[in-house]
Design a protein around this motif. Structure first.
Motif, mmCIF file in Angstrom:
data_model
loop_
_atom_site.group_PDB
_atom_site.id
_atom_site.type_symbol
_atom_site.label_atom_id
_atom_site.label_comp_id
_atom_site.label_asym_id
_atom_site.label_seq_id
_atom_site.Cartn_x
_atom_site.Cartn_y
_atom_site.Cartn_z
ATOM 1 N N SER A 1 -3.901 -10.044 -7.038
ATOM 2 C CA SER A 1 -4.265 -8.940 -6.568
ATOM 3 C C SER A 1 -3.152 -8.024 -5.879
ATOM 4 O O SER A 1 -3.104 -6.754 -6.153
ATOM 5 N N CYS B 1 -0.392 -0.426 -8.991
ATOM 6 C CA CYS B 1 -1.323 0.971 -8.260
ATOM 7 C C CYS B 1 -0.109 1.807 -7.540
ATOM 8 O O CYS B 1 -0.021 2.872 -7.689
ATOM 9 N N THR C 1 -16.070 4.693 -0.706
ATOM 10 C CA THR C 1 -15.993 4.385 -2.229
ATOM 11 C C THR C 1 -14.770 5.072 -2.877
ATOM 12 O O THR C 1 -14.779 4.383 -3.995
ATOM 13 N N SER C 2 -14.199 5.867 -2.245
ATOM 14 C CA SER C 2 -12.831 6.284 -3.057
ATOM 15 C C SER C 2 -11.507 6.290 -2.106
ATOM 16 O O SER C 2 -10.573 5.599 -2.397
ATOM 17 N N LEU D 1 -6.550 -1.112 -0.885
ATOM 18 C CA LEU D 1 -6.560 -2.096 -2.304
ATOM 19 C C LEU D 1 -6.938 -3.212 -1.985
ATOM 20 O O LEU D 1 -8.304 -3.462 -1.564
ATOM 21 N N TYR E 1 -8.964 -4.319 1.341
ATOM 22 C CA TYR E 1 -10.240 -3.682 1.729
ATOM 23 C C TYR E 1 -11.458 -4.857 1.532
ATOM 24 O O TYR E 1 -11.912 -5.028 2.678
ATOM 25 N N PRO E 2 -11.387 -5.668 0.522
ATOM 26 C CA PRO E 2 -12.531 -6.490 0.468
ATOM 27 C C PRO E 2 -11.798 -7.788 1.653
ATOM 28 O O PRO E 2 -12.896 -8.191 2.356
ATOM 29 N N GLN F 1 0.806 -1.267 -0.056
ATOM 30 C CA GLN F 1 0.034 0.003 0.022
ATOM 31 C C GLN F 1 0.875 1.280 -0.057
ATOM 32 O O GLN F 1 1.886 1.320 0.856
ATOM 33 N N SER G 1 -1.651 -4.348 -7.001
ATOM 34 C CA SER G 1 -1.581 -3.435 -6.081
ATOM 35 C C SER G 1 -0.172 -2.803 -6.391
ATOM 36 O O SER G 1 -0.045 -1.732 -6.013
ATOM 37 N N LEU H 1 -10.802 4.672 1.053
ATOM 38 C CA LEU H 1 -10.413 3.347 1.617
ATOM 39 C C LEU H 1 -10.031 2.513 0.363
ATOM 40 O O LEU H 1 -8.956 1.627 0.571
ATOM 41 N N PRO H 2 -10.636 2.535 -0.601
ATOM 42 C CA PRO H 2 -10.150 1.505 -1.770
ATOM 43 C C PRO H 2 -8.844 1.791 -2.257
ATOM 44 O O PRO H 2 -8.122 0.772 -2.839
ATOM 45 N N ARG H 3 -8.541 3.051 -2.353
ATOM 46 C CA ARG H 3 -7.272 3.676 -3.011
ATOM 47 C C ARG H 3 -6.216 3.059 -1.827
ATOM 48 O O ARG H 3 -5.129 2.722 -2.289
#
Length: 504
Positions: A360, A367, A274-275, A282, A285-286, A146, A364, A277-279
């Motif tokens: 994933s 990203c 929606t923005s 990564l 989050y789920p 992250q 990450s 925490l997902p960023r």
């Protein structure tokens, strides 16, 4: 004897790696970010300037930057004093050897990073004791891939100073020491960030409901800690601000009561979920949601932190750094899920899920690379001033007065960027047509054309990420952000030749 010495040395090294290996991984990433992106933004300006003034002006408070540029709300000097106290021996040596001040900025940032990572280490050890080695390993891996937590770990924001205490609080929480948990959260709230009360509230309710502490003990602990912390910040900041002051009370009044923070932009209620925490999280989050389902022990830690984010969502002005304190707990929950999946990987369904997680993690990393490159180009003011210093030395200009406009100052310039014998002005309120009357030698400005000056060169900054079909799937677009102008009345500057295209 030599062979025995080698064996002992190898064992010692192995023990060292076992004890500090995870810390070395996280620290090396944080140091890389600090070295590659040494400049700071406007959000960090108070603590950066305070650290500079404490190190270079010391007892001469009348020369401190905050007296000329106080900012919208006052902030505490406590964090700056703590960091500079630890960094001062190294900075003193740098001053003796006339090392450029930018290295002093890097030093205080690395000291701050050490403080945060030490607190994170304490928390990580408690995670290992409670959930096991595999959870600890996945916690470090998820944190490493992250971008935001480690990038911000060396940035002197009030949020990061508060996060040091929050990580300590999490460690005590996992350890079962309720009183110390509350002490850390009260200190973070009263000294550094009043909005940490939104985290303190749900956690103290959990501690009371789980009977980890009695109501009487909690009240006694919180009041005594608050009195000590408020008294400390009150004395320190009243002296340095030259007025009776408890900074976080004024911040609370400005942001929460007057709701003035919304003047800096607003987002929808769901923006954090929606923005932001997902960023920031990564794949974690789920996985963090799955971790609560797979291990009920996480519920008591996950729910209070989730409530913290929910409560914060009611404030219109939102930034990721405001909820940075939620990331470690979400990462632990995600690590619990990843560990459980890894342990059960021999089963077909879990093996498939593990493959998805590993894929994933690679995504990450991609990203992370994109975000880092965008951040690298997001400090054009700092790069512009550095380029001007280099050009000034090569051209041997005799006049070296520079005016720095607000946009340039907010995007990478601090007192640490200044060099002798250059002279600097940050005078505000100058109309674009009024610079010619001021007789500055150079201007760092967001405007490409200014009467009486010629544009010597421009520095590019990050504009936007453009996604496309193909490889690479993205392109980071840059555009001129800072223009360096020279005074046409100065013949030495007017006759000099410069490259007018972007230098960065």
């Amino acid at each position: 004897m030599a062979i025995g010495s080698c064996v002992c040395s190898d064992k010692s090294f192995s023990k060292f790696l076992h004890a500090f290996g995870w810390d070395l991984i996280l620290a090396s990433i944080a140091v890389f970010y600090a070295i590659m992106v040494p400049y700071t933004k406007v959000e960090e300006s108070f603590n950066v300037q305070a650290m500079h003034d404490i190190l270079y002006h010391r007892q001469h408070i009348n020369r401190y930057d905050h007296l000329e540029f106080p900012g919208v709300v006052p902030r505490t000097f406590v964090g700056a004093i703590l960091v500079t106290t630890l960094a001062s021996p190294i900075v003193l040596l740098m001053q003796l050897f006339k090392v450029p001040k930018m290295y002093s900025l890097l030093t205080v940032r690395l000291v701050l990073g050490c403080m945060l990572l030490s607190a994170l280490r304490f928390f990580r050890i408690q995670v290992r004791r409670k959930f096991g080695f595999h959870v600890e390993a996945f916690f470090v891996i998820l944190t490493a891939v992250q971008f935001h937590l480690l990038f911000y770990s060396t940035r002197p924001l009030p949020n990061i100073l508060a996060l040091i205490l929050v990580n300590l609080a999490y460690g005590f929480w996992f350890k079962g020491e309720a009183s110390n948990t509350l002490r850390c959260l009260v200190a973070a709230t009263t000294i550094f960030r009043c909005d940490m009360v939104l985290l303190f509230g749900p956690i103290v309710i959990e501690l009371l409901l789980s009977r980890s502490i009695s109501l009487q003990e909690a009240i006694k602990c919180c009041i005594s800690t608050a009195i000590l912390c408020i008294g400390f910040t009150f004395i320190v900041d009243s002296i340095l601000w030259r007025r009776i002051l408890w900074p976080e009370l004024e911040v609370f009044w400005f942001n929460s009561v007057l709701n003035r923070s919304s003047e800096w932009g607003t987002h929808n209620f769901h923006w954090y979920f929606t923005s932001a925490l997902p960023r920031a999280l990564l794949i974690a989050y789920p996985l963090s949601l799955l971790g609560v389902l797979l291990d009920k022990r996480m519920l008591r830690y996950y729910v209070p932190v989730l409530l913290f984010v929910l409560l914060y969502s009611k404030l219109p002005h939102k930034e990721l750094r405001f909820i940075m304190g939620a990331i470690p707990i979400f990462n632990v929950s995600a690590a619990v899920a990843a560990s459980r999946i890894y342990i059960n990987r021999k089963k077909n369904i879990w093996r498939l899920v593990l493959i998805v997680i590993l894929g994933s993690l690679l995504v990450s990393l991609g990203c992370l690379a994109i975000t880092f490159m965008a951040s690298y180009d997001n400090y054009p003011g700092g790069y512009a001033l550095k380029a001007l210093h280099q050009v000034g030395e090569s051209q041997l200009f005799t006049s070296k007065t520079v005016h720095i406009d607000s946009f340039s100052a907010m995007n990478g310039i601090s007192r640490f960027s200044e060099e002798h014998p250059w002279r600097y002005s940050k005078e505000e309120g100058i109309d674009i047509g009024g610079y010619s009357a001021k007789n500055f030698s150079f201007l760092l400005n967001e405007h490409p054309f200014i009467d009486g000056y010629k544009c010597l060169f421009a520095v590019n900054g990050f504009s936007q990420a453009h996604f496309k079909i193909g490889f690479p799937p993205f392109v980071l677009l840059k555009e001129p952000k800072i223009f360096v102008h020279g005074n046409l009345m100065d013949q030495q500057i007017a006759n000099a030749r410069f490259q007018l295209s972007g230098l960065h």
